[in-house]
Design an enzyme around this catalytic site. Structure first.
Site, short mmCIF file in Angstrom:
data_model
loop_
_atom_site.label_atom_id
_atom_site.label_comp_id
_atom_site.label_asym_id
_atom_site.label_seq_id
_atom_site.Cartn_x
_atom_site.Cartn_y
_atom_site.Cartn_z
N THR A 112 0.44 -5.84 -4.81
CA THR A 112 0.25 -4.92 -5.93
C THR A 112 1.31 -3.82 -5.97
O THR A 112 1.63 -3.30 -7.02
CB THR A 112 -1.15 -4.26 -5.80
OG1 THR A 112 -2.10 -5.31 -5.67
CG2 THR A 112 -1.51 -3.43 -6.99
N THR A 148 -2.19 -5.68 0.57
CA THR A 148 -3.00 -5.01 1.60
C THR A 148 -3.92 -5.96 2.38
O THR A 148 -4.30 -5.65 3.50
CB THR A 148 -3.88 -3.92 0.95
OG1 THR A 148 -4.61 -4.51 -0.13
CG2 THR A 148 -3.05 -2.77 0.45
N ASP A 149 -4.27 -7.10 1.77
CA ASP A 149 -5.30 -7.94 2.39
C ASP A 149 -4.99 -8.34 3.83
O ASP A 149 -5.87 -8.32 4.69
CB ASP A 149 -5.54 -9.21 1.56
CG ASP A 149 -6.29 -8.91 0.27
OD1 ASP A 149 -6.58 -7.73 0.01
OD2 ASP A 149 -6.58 -9.87 -0.48
N LYS A 180 -7.91 -3.12 7.60
CA LYS A 180 -8.39 -2.78 6.26
C LYS A 180 -9.91 -2.75 6.33
O LYS A 180 -10.54 -3.75 6.68
CB LYS A 180 -7.91 -3.85 5.25
CG LYS A 180 -8.25 -3.54 3.81
CD LYS A 180 -7.65 -4.54 2.83
CE LYS A 180 -8.01 -4.19 1.41
NZ LYS A 180 -7.44 -5.09 0.40
#
Ligand code: ASP
Length: 428
Positions: free
Chosen positions: A86, A162-163, A241
């Site tokens: 993103t 980010t995952d 995360k």
């Protein structure tokens, strides 16, 4: 029958039973036609109600300005390596599509503040969502970092989805032995053009940290809170995360963040920055097969035996490091079989215990379940690695060392992945 073969962004006119409307054609769903009206609102119209459509003009893609931006060569030089996600994407509100912006010019247009902090270079390494990355991408990224070190960069920023960002940070921390510049992974939870985007602050803080610190390692830079004020520099092998959408989704696990950096570039350290000796050396991943098996109620032994052809297995156990292996009544005979399969597996390959608790340490001395697991050779007792880091470490060890050595090395602290003293820790 009305035909709807337009491209997003084409200017069209629609006639329904009630009215005539004009606007831009947007990516539309099966039965609904979406039109962006001149006032900016999107209108969904049931295709059944449309009597006529007319193309007024075709969409012409606007090229980004991309004029050469003057940079200050006296500032530290940072290379941004893009992997996708993103962070560098922008929604094109004319078409509704997501477009990526990767050149230094485009980035400086999006984040003009960066010009005052660093001299920026950037290039695209891959353009994908982080859930699709694998060991080969870690190798590719490490080689790209090596190129930058050789070219004299003061630091590298890797923009990343980010995952799985914490898997990649761990992998790079293991691969890049004797790294002497900061390599900072930066993600964002919201795309760069949204008012609520975290991209700008994360990038600004990462640049500020690189420009003003003597840090020599891999780390993560993400929001420290919901506010848009400061970021944490988080340890590559001890972070995770922990939220699916919050800007401050990443937290340090079983340790403190390395530092807090604010918008203005002020850095507060909570860990000592160590200086390294020796030459940069890359120990890359090979195509090894490692799995993660999560303990759960009603476990079947075939879930364990599935891994018989693997090179290594992480068991994400319950609590202090447990698996359902005890036959305690007539309905728990399967547990005995789970135990037998685990025994077979641990004789052949390294089987390493981590905890579903995320925080805390494995202690297989407290309950008989843990003791029985240790007796059959399950590894990991006393360690506090996250499941993700344990997975990466096991695959990296199997790629670089003899199998019999991996059984020992898994418990050695190689890249700050093990903390001997956690706050509030208890070990019997
Ligand atoms: N699924 C995306 C990824 O990890 C989410 C993001 O970009 O943060 O690549």
């Amino acid at each position: 029958m009305v035909k709807f073969n337009f491209n997003p962004g084409d200017k069209i006119e629609i006639t329904t039973k009630k009215e005539a409307l004009s606007g831009l054609f947007m990516p539309s769903k099966e039965n609904t036609f979406i039109l962006k009206l001149d006032n900016g609102y999107n209108l969904g119209i049931d295709k059944k109600n449309i009597k006529k459509v007319k193309l007024l003009s075709k969409y012409k893609e606007k090229k980004p300005k991309s004029s050469k931006v003057k940079q200050n060569s006296k500032l530290p030089t940072i290379t941004i390596l893009h992997t996708g996600g993103t962070i560098a994407s922008k929604v094109d509100y004319e078409t509704g599509g997501v477009i990526a912006r990767f050149s230094p010019e485009e980035l400086l247009e999006m984040f003009p503040e960066l010009k005052k902090i660093v001299n920026l270079k950037s290039r695209l390494v891959s353009n994908m969502w982080s859930e699709d990355l694998n060991f080969q991408h870690y190798n590719l990224l490490a080689k790209e970092v090596e190129k930058e070190v050789k070219a004299g960069a003061d630091g590298v920023i890797i923009t990343h989805g980010t995952d799985t960002l914490h898997y990649t940070s761990s992998a790079l921390a293991f691969i890049l032995e004797n790294l002497k510049i900061p390599v900072i992974l930066v993600g964002s939870q919201r795309s760069s053009d949204r008012g609520s985007s975290d991209a700008a602050l994360n990038l600004i803080c990462a640049c500020n940290f690189i420009a003003n610190s003597k840090f020599q390692d891999v780390a993560i830079c993400m929001h420290s809170s919901m506010e848009d004020e400061s970021c944490y520099i988080l340890p590559a092998t001890k972070s995770r995360k922990l939220h699916s959408s919050r800007r401050d989704a990443f937290k340090a696990i079983n340790t403190d963040p390395i530092a807090l950096v604010d918008k203005q570039g002020k850095i507060e350290y909570s860990q000592k920055v160590k200086q390294k000796k020796g030459k940069l050396n890359l120990r890359l991943f090979k195509e090894v097969k490692v799995g993660i098996l999560k303990a759960h109620p009603n476990m079947l032994s075939k879930e364990v035996s599935f891994y018989k052809d693997y090179d290594g297995l992480i068991l994400e156990g319950t609590g202090l490091g447990h698996f359902p292996i005890n036959k305690t009544d007539s309905s728990t005979t399967e547990n005995e079989k789970v135990f037998t399969e685990l025994k077979k597996l641990s004789k052949k390959i390294p089987v390493v215990m981590t905890s579903q608790c995320i925080f805390g340490r494995i202690n297989m001395n407290v309950y008989t379940t843990g003791r029985k697991l240790q007796e059959i050779g399950v590894l990991g007792n006393g360690l506090d690695m996250t499941t993700e880091t344990a997975f990466i470490k096991l695959a990296w060890l199997l790629s670089n060392f003899k199998k019999q050595d991996v059984f020992e090395l898994i418990s050695e602290n190689i890249s700050n992945e093990i903390n001997e003293r956690i706050k509030d820790d208890f070990l019997e």
